[in-house]
Design a protein around this motif. Structure first.
Motif, PDB file in Angstrom:
ATOM      1  N   ARG A 125     -70.250  50.148 -77.866  1.00  0.00           N
ATOM      2  CA  ARG A 125     -70.273  50.179 -79.189  1.00  0.00           C
ATOM      3  C   ARG A 125     -70.854  48.709 -79.602  1.00  0.00           C
ATOM      4  N   GLU A 182     -63.530  53.924 -88.605  1.00  0.00           N
ATOM      5  CA  GLU A 182     -64.633  55.053 -87.872  1.00  0.00           C
ATOM      6  C   GLU A 182     -64.058  55.562 -86.750  1.00  0.00           C
ATOM      7  N   ARG A 183     -63.052  54.796 -86.133  1.00  0.00           N
ATOM      8  CA  ARG A 183     -62.137  55.448 -85.031  1.00  0.00           C
ATOM      9  C   ARG A 183     -61.558  56.619 -85.365  1.00  0.00           C
ATOM     10  N   ALA A 194     -62.055  58.345 -87.948  1.00  0.00           N
ATOM     11  CA  ALA A 194     -62.750  59.706 -88.077  1.00  0.00           C
ATOM     12  C   ALA A 194     -63.171  60.296 -87.045  1.00  0.00           C
ATOM     13  N   ARG A 195     -63.677  59.341 -85.986  1.00  0.00           N
ATOM     14  CA  ARG A 195     -64.037  60.056 -84.833  1.00  0.00           C
ATOM     15  C   ARG A 195     -62.852  60.662 -83.981  1.00  0.00           C
ATOM     16  N   ASP A 196     -61.635  60.086 -84.195  1.00  0.00           N
ATOM     17  CA  ASP A 196     -60.456  60.895 -83.603  1.00  0.00           C
ATOM     18  C   ASP A 196     -60.291  62.159 -84.152  1.00  0.00           C
ATOM     19  N   SER A 197     -60.483  62.143 -85.610  1.00  0.00           N
ATOM     20  CA  SER A 197     -60.221  63.421 -86.186  1.00  0.00           C
ATOM     21  C   SER A 197     -61.119  64.321 -85.753  1.00  0.00           C
ATOM     22  N   GLN A 198     -62.551  63.845 -85.801  1.00  0.00           N
ATOM     23  CA  GLN A 198     -63.456  64.884 -85.350  1.00  0.00           C
ATOM     24  C   GLN A 198     -63.302  65.553 -84.023  1.00  0.00           C
ATOM     25  N   SER A 199     -63.182  64.698 -83.268  1.00  0.00           N
ATOM     26  CA  SER A 199     -62.986  65.190 -81.608  1.00  0.00           C
ATOM     27  C   SER A 199     -61.640  65.894 -81.497  1.00  0.00           C
ATOM     28  N   GLU A 232     -63.926  49.686 -88.486  1.00  0.00           N
ATOM     29  CA  GLU A 232     -64.000  50.120 -87.100  1.00  0.00           C
ATOM     30  C   GLU A 232     -62.899  50.877 -86.979  1.00  0.00           C
TER      31      GLU A 232
END
Ligand SMILES: [Zn+2]
Ligand SMILES: [Zn+2]
Ligand SMILES: [Zn+2]
Lengths: 565, 547
Positions: free
Chosen positions: B442, B418-419, B421-426, B415
């Motif tokens: 989630r 993933e967080r 990765a999400r953070d870096s994506q957005s 988790e």
């Protein structure tokens, strides 16, 4: 509506009512049979009943440390014996149960004999009949009429038996009877008299649809008891004779000592319970399965290593033990049945019987009968029944050759007495004897045949025949049974289709009919039928019934030593 | 097909073939297989036996062979049309028929439950008739006993003349002139037939109708403690039909009474005896029944203990089970010995003794009881075995808990990644307002399956710990701890928190609560330890995060 359970519950209640401690069960000849049909001795033993005694055994030991449960028919003889017993009590306390209504006078006689105050209970428990299967009972009375009217002692025993069935099932029925039979009318009337005399006893919770008691006469269908049978229970009775669940195998070639008499009880023998209505052919393969299962279990027994193994084994143990007895018993019986089938051409005989009962082609059948009468393998009793069936079926056929066939019987060595049975069966169950209203100018067999075709379309060579009872019950259940032929006694009439039906056949019922009833019970939810008869016939006992009925005193039947060879 | 088993063990009958000589023997060793009924050869299987039979004996016993092999096939085809089969068993194979019902082919569900049939009691009528009669006896008997007591009093005069006067004072005698014939037999009195009076009721009878009661018997009647043996009344034979002396050879004195009085007194005596004596067999039997009922009381407690202990659980105390086992063994031994004692009690020597039959039946009753209940004794492991079982089980639970913790940590790690990765994506930093909501959703989707998987693992551990079926079916429905115990998911609270680690901790807390309620102390201990470790780990992580 389970007669086995009804009697069993009575017996359990008696034993319970007696409390703890060592007990003896004191019975007469008839109640001994009644009890033995529903309880295995070992089962009663676990309720601390250690002794079974007959009240008519002279010089019984005195054992004051036992309490006595007396289960007796309310006969004069028993009342006298019991009064005698109470004057000099052999056991500690007495719990007395009569299997039917007993008079106040008899109660007084007993009370006056009980000077030592040993009696604790005096009750009526209505287990006054032989419960054979849950839906089947018998009174073990062969030969209910002489010269076609009731033999008085048999009539009164029949009234007692039938009313006790009603009481044990808690049913106060509407009564219908076969109009063509004077005996049926008389029995119906007598049963109604008992019900009104003992009105308080017959007061049960009202059901929406009242139960029906239908009283029939064997003379309307003399064909069914003459046929060879192929379902296990019926076949065993036909070929080996079942007497209160017991089968005498002592004449079987090379039989072992412990198998000379075996018990076939669906209550205590799972294999039998599962196979009694199976066709003979199926039973062979089922026995094979049983043996394989047994072998599997005995193997697992060989390597009991873990606790789990042991546990499993011990858990299975009673079953296992039972099974080992079951295997040898059924293998022996089936083996003997197949020996008889092979030795006496029973397949061929049976096929011909079925053809006579269900088809109409006279001349080819006559040829087949003649061929079988010429065989050396066919038993005399089978020859005789073929000719009897022929005589019934072709009674008014223009080319009827009964005399030629009887002559053939003579040539085969059948005695005059036996040959006379052909005429006797016509007197007993011929056209004149049957309810003409129902059949019009048709034979029962023709109706049966047509019905059968309508139902199934396919016929099987050995089991084409359906007993007349099948048709009658079918109509009764559908509310279509004609009132003219089967009137109600009294004014009442059933508006709805019946649910609880007790059908009783004067002159005895058969296992083939029991199977038909079983199938109704199984396939018609909401319909419960119990079948009973003065006895449970096979062809041999039926011949005895017929010869008593026609008034030849039963000697022909009793001398009919034409059974197994 | 015609093979039979040769099957023996301690108490199984050995069954042998249908042909030839028959033997039912007891043999200790187990032989199994199918015996050829003709040559007694042992074949392994049914098919081998059939093959052997066909090859070796088809000519010898054609009838048997044919009937068994050929016939079945032929008959089956001819008798059993396919249509018939379906007619007989709608919607099923013949083999399934047994499911339809118990014995007799009747399914209890077809028909309604059945109450006991009609009954009618005559007990009250019977008793009212009897009691009226018996009351009269009782009054009469009591009267007689009071008189008898007086007559036996030590103050009673011994001198014959005085004695007679004394007797007449106690009981009023009927005057001689009122009676001209014996009241019992009707013979008229005269020179040869003299009048005699019953000493208890005063009535007149002839000598032949007189009964002579031994005085020791009379003493026993008024005082049941009085020692007495022998005959209560003189036996009348031709030699003493005209007894005048009331003293017999052994010096015992006798009292003249009438038949009616004798009957009443004897009736009382029999009933008192019956009430006060307990023959040996009854005494032993009562003891035996007591042992049986004691054992029956212990069994419902003991059997679940055995179940639990043989799984290595520590809910029950092993020592306690051992004590109960010892008690049971003792009770069974007592039942065994008492029933043997009953069986061996001496009986009258006649060959057809029912007493002997009774004693044997009691023995069978007792052995049936023991057979049914012995297995509970065998099932208890030894202490050594039990320790091993317990250790194995504890290790297993530890292993599973460890695996689960690992799974929880892995999930947390996933988790976190993933967080990231999400953070870096957005490109967004952790936004406070959408965090909880987002996390919540989630959990419901992909995180939900993670969560349910974990629950599954925890459930498995606890289920494997729960006891299996009981050795005795009738011990079911006992106390709560006896039943297999299975935690119920308390998902509501767990779902409110988003951190898988926290969820896991909530779930475990819920389980601990349930385990406490079910008194599964092993589980409680282990779960608590697990919770402690998780908490420690969680705190460590939080500290790490905040630092
Ligand atoms: Zn062989
Ligand atoms: Zn006298
Ligand atoms: Zn007297």
């Amino acid at each position: 509506m389970n007669v086995i359970l009804a009697v069993k519950q009575y017996i359990s209640k008696m034993i319970e009512g007696c409390g703890g401690g060592m007990k003896v069960l004191l019975m007469d000849k008839e109640t001994t049979s009644i009890v033995s049909m529903v309880y295995a001795q070992s089962e009663i033993l676990q309720k601390e009943v250690y002794l079974f005694e007959r009240i008519d055994t002279a010089g019984r030991e005195t054992m004051k440390h036992l309490n006595c449960i007396a289960f007796l028919r309310p006969t004069k003889e028993n009342v006298d014996l019991l009064a005698q017993e109470l004057r000099m009590p052999k056991y500690g306390l007495y719990f007395i149960y009569f299997s039917n209504v007993i008079s106040k006078q008899d109660i007084k006689v007993l009370a006056e004999a009980d000077d030592q105050e040993v009696v604790r209970e005096v009750q009526e428990f209505y287990g006054d009949y032989i419960a054979v299967n849950p839906h089947l009972f018998s009174l073990n009375l062969v030969g209910c009429c002489q010269n076609f009217s009731w033999f008085p002692p048999v009539l009164s025993r029949t009234i007692q038996g039938l009313t006790s069935v009603l009481l044990s099932l808690k049913k106060c029925p509407m009564i219908r009877y076969q109009n063509s039979s004077e005996m049926a009318r008389r029995l119906a009337d007598s049963v109604r008299q008992v019900i009104s005399k003992e009105a308080a006893l017959f007061e049960f919770r009202k059901t929406d649809v009242p139960p029906v008691l239908l009283i029939l006469d064997r003379r309307d269908d003399a064909v069914t008891p003459l046929l060879n049978q192929w379902t296990y229970q019926a076949m065993v009775h036909e070929l080996l004779s079942i007497n209160n669940n017991r089968i005498n195998l002592s004449t079987v070639p090379g039989i072992s000592k412990d198998l000379q008499e075996v018990v076939l009880s669906a209550e205590h023998d799972e294999f039998y319970a599962n196979n009694m209505y199976m066709n003979f052919g199926e039973i062979g393969s089922n026995i094979k399965e049983l043996m394989e299962e047994f072998q599997k279990k005995s193997k697992s027994h060989a390597k009991v290593e873990s606790i789990a193994d042991m546990k499993a084994f011990v858990e299975n143990y009673p079953q296992f033990k039972k099974m080992s007895g079951t295997v040898s018993k059924h293998v022996t019986i089936v083996g003997e049945l197949s020996r008889l089938v092979g030795a006496h051409l029973l397949l061929e005989v049976s096929e011909t019987e079925q053809e006579i009962a269900c088809h109409g082609d006279h001349s080819p059948l006559l040829q087949r009968i003649r061929a079988l009468l010429a065989s050396d393998k066919v038993r005399h009793i089978d020859m005789l029944r073929l000719v009897m069936l022929y005589a019934l079926r072709y009674e008014s056929h223009s080319n009827n050759d009964v005399s030629g066939l009887v002559d053939a019987l003579r040539q085969k060595g059948l005695s005059a007495e036996h040959r006379a049975m052909v005429q006797s069966i016509l007197d007993y169950g011929g056209k004149k004897a049957r309810g003409s209203d129902l059949f019009g100018n048709q034979d029962a067999v023709a109706i049966t045949k047509r019905l059968l075709k309508g139902l199934k379309g396919v016929e099987n060579v050995y089991t084409q025949h359906k007993p007349l009872l099948f048709t009658i019950l079918d109509q009764l259940i559908k509310g279509k049974l004609k009132e003219a032929s089967y009137p109600y006694l009294g004014t009442g009439q059933l508006k709805d289709r019946p649910q609880d039906i007790i059908v009783f056949i004067i002159g005895g019922c058969t296992y083939e009919e029991a199977l038909a009833v079983h199938n109704f019970n199984r396939m018609m939810p909401g319909v419960r039928i119990v079948l009973g008869g003065t006895t449970l016939h096979n062809s041999k006992s039926f011949l005895q019934e017929v010869s008593t009925a026609v008034g030849s005193g039963g000697s022909a039947g009793q001398n009919m030593r034409m059974g197994r060879q | 097909m015609n093979g039979f088993f040769k099957q023996g063990s301690g108490n199984l009958k050995r069954l042998e073939a249908g042909g030839g000589e028959q033997a039912v023997t007891m043999s200790a060793d187990i032989i199994e297989g199918f015996l050829c009924p003709i040559c007694m050869k042992d074949l392994g299987t049914v098919s081998q036996l059939q093959g052997h039979f066909e090859e070796e004996h088809s000519s010898e016993d054609k009838a048997v062979f044919q009937s068994l092999k050929g016939f079945f096939d032929k008959a089956k085809k001819r008798i059993l049309g396919d249509k018939l089969e379906t007619e007989l068993t709608p919607g099923g194979e013949p083999a399934k028929r047994e499911e339809l019902g118990g014995l007799s082919g009747y399914d209890p569900s077809w028909w309604e439950e059945q109450e006991l049939g009609a009954i009618r009691s005559h007990t009250d009528t019977f008793k009212s008739v009897r009691d009226a009669r018996v009351d009269h006896f009782v009054v009469e008997t009591n009267k007689l006993l009071i008189r008898l007591d007086k007559l036996l009093s030590p103050e009673a005069p011994a001198d014959p003349k005085k004695r007679k006067a004394f007797e007449r004072a106690v009981v009023q005698w009927i005057p001689d002139n009122e009676v001209s014939a014996c009241l019992s037999c009707g013979r008229s009195f005269g020179l040869l037939t003299r009048r005699h009076h019953c000493r208890l009721c005063g009535r007149i009878m002839c000598d032949r109708c007189s009964e002579f009661m031994a005085s020791s018997y009379a003493h026993k009647l008024v005082n049941p403690g009085h020692n007495f043996s022998g005959e209560g009344f003189l036996k009348r034979s031709s030699s003493n039909t005209s007894i005048n002396s009331l003293v017999s050879q052994d010096g015992e004195s006798h009292m003249r009474v009438c038949k009616t009085c004798r009957k009443l007194l004897e009736r009382r005596d029999v009933m008192t005896e019956q009430r006060n004596t307990k023959p040996a067999i009854v005494q032993i039997y009562d003891k035996m029944k007591m042992c049986i009922s004691d054992a029956e009381q212990i069994l419902p407690d003991y059997l679940p203990m055995v179940d639990s202990l043989s799984q290595g659980e520590t809910v029950h105390n092993f020592r306690q089970a051992l004590i109960m086992r010892t008690k049971l063994v003792k009770l069974y031994e007592a039942v065994d010995q008492l029933s043997k004692k009953i069986m061996l009690l001496p009986v009258p020597s006649d060959t057809n003794s029912r007493q002997l039959h009774l004693q044997k039946s009691i023995r069978i009753y007792a052995s049936n009881f023991m057979q049914e209940n012995l297995m509970g004794l065998q099932a208890l492991p030894t202490e050594e075995e039990y320790n091993k079982l317990r250790e194995a089980r504890a290790a297993e639970i530890q292993r599973k808990i460890a695996a689960e913790r690992q799974a929880a940590m892995d999930a947390q790690e996933r988790e976190r990644r993933e967080r990231l990765a999400r953070d870096s994506q957005s490109g967004n930093a952790l936004s406070a307002e959408e965090g909880p909501q987002f996390g919540h959703r989630r959990v419901g989707s992909s995180g939900g399956s993670e969560q349910s998987k974990r629950k599954l693992i925890a459930n498995k551990i606890l289920n494997s710990a729960g006891s299996k079926s009981h050795t005795r079916s009738d011990s079911e429905g006992g106390v709560g701890t006896d039943k297999g115990w299975k935690p119920v998911e308390e998902s509501t609270r767990a779902q409110k928190v988003s951190d898988p680690m926290l969820q896991q901790m909530e779930i475990i807390k819920g389980y601990i609560k349930q385990a406490r309620q079910a008194q599964r102390m092993d589980e409680v201990v282990m779960l608590e330890q697990n919770l402690k470790e998780l908490t420690a780990e969680y705190t460590r992580q939080k500290q790490q995060e905040s630092s």
